[in-house]
Design a protein around this motif. Sequence first.
Motif, PDB file in Angstrom:
ATOM      1  N   LEU A 194       0.828  -1.417  -0.082  1.00  0.00           N
ATOM      2  CA  LEU A 194      -0.001  -0.090   0.150  1.00  0.00           C
ATOM      3  C   LEU A 194       0.916   1.187  -0.032  1.00  0.00           C
ATOM      4  CD1 LEU A 194      -2.959  -0.944   2.304  1.00  0.00           C
ATOM      5  CD2 LEU A 194      -2.942  -0.766  -0.044  1.00  0.00           C
ATOM      6  N   ALA A 195       1.971   1.323   0.822  1.00  0.00           N
ATOM      7  CA  ALA A 195       2.972   2.539   0.764  1.00  0.00           C
ATOM      8  C   ALA A 195       3.402   2.638  -0.724  1.00  0.00           C
ATOM      9  CB  ALA A 195       3.839   2.196   1.891  1.00  0.00           C
ATOM     10  N   MET A 196       3.627   1.598  -1.228  1.00  0.00           N
ATOM     11  CA  MET A 196       4.305   2.020  -2.571  1.00  0.00           C
ATOM     12  C   MET A 196       3.155   2.225  -3.613  1.00  0.00           C
ATOM     13  SD  MET A 196       6.402  -0.652  -5.011  1.00  0.00           S
ATOM     14  CE  MET A 196       4.903  -2.043  -4.979  1.00  0.00           C
ATOM     15  N   LEU A 197       1.920   1.680  -3.395  1.00  0.00           N
ATOM     16  CA  LEU A 197       0.756   2.309  -4.222  1.00  0.00           C
ATOM     17  C   LEU A 197       0.518   3.603  -4.133  1.00  0.00           C
ATOM     18  CD1 LEU A 197      -1.417   1.298  -6.164  1.00  0.00           C
ATOM     19  CD2 LEU A 197      -2.726   0.583  -4.300  1.00  0.00           C
ATOM     20  N   ASP A 198       0.519   4.019  -2.916  1.00  0.00           N
ATOM     21  CA  ASP A 198       0.521   5.529  -2.550  1.00  0.00           C
ATOM     22  C   ASP A 198       1.449   6.385  -3.436  1.00  0.00           C
ATOM     23  OD1 ASP A 198      -1.677   5.134  -0.936  1.00  0.00           O
ATOM     24  OD2 ASP A 198      -0.907   5.035   0.690  1.00  0.00           O
ATOM     25  N   THR A 199       2.517   5.918  -3.340  1.00  0.00           N
ATOM     26  CA  THR A 199       3.641   6.917  -3.899  1.00  0.00           C
ATOM     27  C   THR A 199       3.420   6.854  -5.293  1.00  0.00           C
ATOM     28  OG1 THR A 199       5.346   6.084  -2.317  1.00  0.00           O
ATOM     29  CG2 THR A 199       6.197   6.976  -4.331  1.00  0.00           C
ATOM     30  N   ILE A 200       2.994   5.584  -6.095  1.00  0.00           N
ATOM     31  CA  ILE A 200       2.816   5.474  -7.428  1.00  0.00           C
ATOM     32  C   ILE A 200       1.410   6.618  -7.710  1.00  0.00           C
ATOM     33  CG2 ILE A 200       1.858   4.348  -9.282  1.00  0.00           C
ATOM     34  CD1 ILE A 200       3.599   1.870  -8.155  1.00  0.00           C
ATOM     35  N   THR A 201       0.370   6.501  -6.974  1.00  0.00           N
ATOM     36  CA  THR A 201      -0.721   7.513  -7.125  1.00  0.00           C
ATOM     37  C   THR A 201      -0.478   8.959  -7.012  1.00  0.00           C
ATOM     38  OG1 THR A 201      -1.989   5.629  -5.838  1.00  0.00           O
ATOM     39  CG2 THR A 201      -2.895   7.714  -6.281  1.00  0.00           C
ATOM     40  N   VAL A 202       0.489   9.329  -6.292  1.00  0.00           N
ATOM     41  CA  VAL A 202       0.830  10.648  -6.356  1.00  0.00           C
ATOM     42  C   VAL A 202       1.147  11.180  -7.676  1.00  0.00           C
ATOM     43  CG1 VAL A 202       2.445  12.283  -5.355  1.00  0.00           C
ATOM     44  CG2 VAL A 202       1.488  10.812  -3.687  1.00  0.00           C
ATOM     45  N   VAL A 203       2.224  10.383  -8.299  1.00  0.00           N
ATOM     46  CA  VAL A 203       2.702  10.515  -9.514  1.00  0.00           C
ATOM     47  C   VAL A 203       1.767  10.414 -10.705  1.00  0.00           C
ATOM     48  CG1 VAL A 203       4.347   9.871 -11.332  1.00  0.00           C
ATOM     49  CG2 VAL A 203       4.992   9.900  -8.946  1.00  0.00           C
ATOM     50  N   PHE A 204       0.899   9.493 -10.376  1.00  0.00           N
ATOM     51  CA  PHE A 204      -0.246   9.252 -11.385  1.00  0.00           C
ATOM     52  C   PHE A 204      -1.407  10.260 -11.288  1.00  0.00           C
ATOM     53  CE2 PHE A 204      -4.637   7.743 -12.248  1.00  0.00           C
ATOM     54  CZ  PHE A 204      -4.611   6.982 -13.420  1.00  0.00           C
ATOM     55  N   THR A 205      -1.532  10.916 -10.332  1.00  0.00           N
ATOM     56  CA  THR A 205      -2.506  11.962 -10.153  1.00  0.00           C
ATOM     57  C   THR A 205      -2.006  13.237 -10.823  1.00  0.00           C
ATOM     58  OG1 THR A 205      -3.051  11.274  -7.853  1.00  0.00           O
ATOM     59  CG2 THR A 205      -3.431  13.626  -8.405  1.00  0.00           C
ATOM     60  N   PHE A 206      -0.784  13.680 -10.730  1.00  0.00           N
ATOM     61  CA  PHE A 206      -0.318  14.873 -11.456  1.00  0.00           C
ATOM     62  C   PHE A 206      -0.168  14.430 -12.980  1.00  0.00           C
ATOM     63  CE2 PHE A 206       1.264  16.203  -7.117  1.00  0.00           C
ATOM     64  CZ  PHE A 206       1.011  17.475  -7.344  1.00  0.00           C
ATOM     65  N   LEU A 207       0.190  13.109 -13.326  1.00  0.00           N
ATOM     66  CA  LEU A 207       0.136  12.925 -14.745  1.00  0.00           C
ATOM     67  C   LEU A 207      -1.348  13.091 -15.185  1.00  0.00           C
ATOM     68  CD1 LEU A 207       2.546   9.999 -14.899  1.00  0.00           C
ATOM     69  CD2 LEU A 207       3.059  12.237 -15.769  1.00  0.00           C
ATOM     70  N   GLY A 208      -2.389  12.540 -14.663  1.00  0.00           N
ATOM     71  CA  GLY A 208      -3.858  12.734 -14.920  1.00  0.00           C
ATOM     72  C   GLY A 208      -4.290  14.319 -14.998  1.00  0.00           C
ATOM     73  N   VAL A 209      -3.584  14.985 -14.103  1.00  0.00           N
ATOM     74  CA  VAL A 209      -4.190  16.231 -14.203  1.00  0.00           C
ATOM     75  C   VAL A 209      -3.594  17.142 -15.655  1.00  0.00           C
ATOM     76  CG1 VAL A 209      -3.700  18.678 -12.862  1.00  0.00           C
ATOM     77  CG2 VAL A 209      -4.584  16.511 -11.596  1.00  0.00           C
ATOM     78  N   PHE A 210      -2.379  16.725 -15.544  1.00  0.00           N
ATOM     79  CA  PHE A 210      -1.589  17.579 -16.785  1.00  0.00           C
ATOM     80  C   PHE A 210      -2.456  17.204 -17.939  1.00  0.00           C
ATOM     81  CE2 PHE A 210       2.434  17.930 -13.711  1.00  0.00           C
ATOM     82  CZ  PHE A 210       2.069  19.313 -13.459  1.00  0.00           C
TER      83      PHE A 210
END
Length: 523
Positions: A194-210
């Motif tokens: 889960l901790a790794m998934l949260d880290t990936i999600t942060v990057v994924f979130t900004f990529l989706g926003v961009f």
Amino acid sequence: MSSKEKYDGGHKPSYEDRRNSTAEDELAALGYTQELTRTRSTLNVAFMSFVLASVPYGLSTTLYYPLVGGGATTVIWGWCLVSALMLCVAASLGEITSAYPLAGGVYYQSYMVSPPSYRKIMSWINGWSFTLGNVIITLSVNFGTTLLLLGCINIFKDAEGNGIFLSAPYQTWLIFLAITLITNMISSLGNRWLAMLDTITVVFTFLGVFAIIICGHAIAAEGRRNAAWVFGGFEVSSGWSPPGWAFCVGLLHAAYATSATGMVISMCEECVDPARQVPKALVGALGLNWLCGFIFLVPLSFLLPDIATVVNDPSAQPLPVILRSAIGNEGGAFALTVPIIILGILCGTSCVTASSRCVWAFARDGAIPGWQKLGIASVNEKLGIPLNAMMASMVVQILLGLISIGSTAAFNAFNGAGVIFLTLSYVTPVAISFFNGRNKLTHAKWHLGAFGWFCNAVSIAYCAFAIPLFSMPAGLPVSSVSMNYASVVFVAGIVATTVWYLVAGRKYYNGPAGGNIDDDVFP
């Protein structure tokens, strides 16, 4: 000497012992045995707090409120204002958590900072507020993801201009059920990742926003708004007056997106050094959330079509409508919403994780009926999580979800009440500490000093204003369907827990396990 021997034996821990103790020693000093595995770092906790808010998702599903409450001006400046106020709440929670860092969080803190005459009942009421808030907000997130998914599917229209899948209430509930099962499965079976998934999600979130920003502005099929309208235009269509109050009701958008801020406190017993990590994570995540929200909302506001078209769409989900207008076709707009839908599922997963720890901690102190028979206070050794607490919480959410089949208004009341319960639970220990001179925070490892008085005062004022604000309907005139019944659920919940305590709870609830620790240990 083990932490158990050190604190349960003849040696009483001094303030210096606690300053130099490990997290396990600290937990033992607070009255508990280490059962969960400590693997999360400061960044892990901050990223989880970020995912709990899931700003693009949270801001997308509630965008209706500021659009009818003033338009783009309320969207942008409301977000900045609420983020600044919630930063004070996060700092205040961080400071008090650094003094009492454990999964019980705010209800343990309420007990420890209260005078002896009323500490048990304050802990009880706040514990139920925090627990109900955690469970209901998890329900709200998963149901919100359901509605967003349906809204995105209905970007596609049939020959009559209607959405291609106008689901019946029972079909909506079935989709919600599937999403709830998925989020619980990810949280329970994938705990070690889960901790790794949260880290990936942060990057994924900004990529989706961009992706949304770049594609939307590159095409801008219906043109762009000018800066004067985006940053200074004010168009109220909610029916509320005066305009200043319409703006305040529009703040529900930002307040909802930041309401899960304090849920991460329940992860204290899985952090390596929670007394220092969690406060930093709370404040750091708030800053990251504000930045992500600002980057998302400002460019999106330039792409807004006619506001009436957006808010009157049958799906009640503004983002798909805005993207369809900006991209010019349904397929492209749907593709851009996929990252937000995925983010909603990941947000639900984090909410499931945090709420299960909250329920587990409260049951561990004997406050939840049937906790022994149901094993709610136990930790599954194979998975390393409080599985029974997670399942109990999931069952309650699924049953509450059934209300949506019979009455949308009644179900929405529970959604709104969840935010109010959480807000009350955050401010209670802060307010008690503030009005008692902050004298129980002298041993805090993340002490705010004189600035703490300011942060506490702002937090109390904001929460006192936000609680009635969450009870306001989105617009006028009000009908039986559009009425906000959150206050009814909230008041009923508080009255029920208070009466329950006076009738039965006071006989078996003795406060948190560490509540009998002497004041010379917690000066």
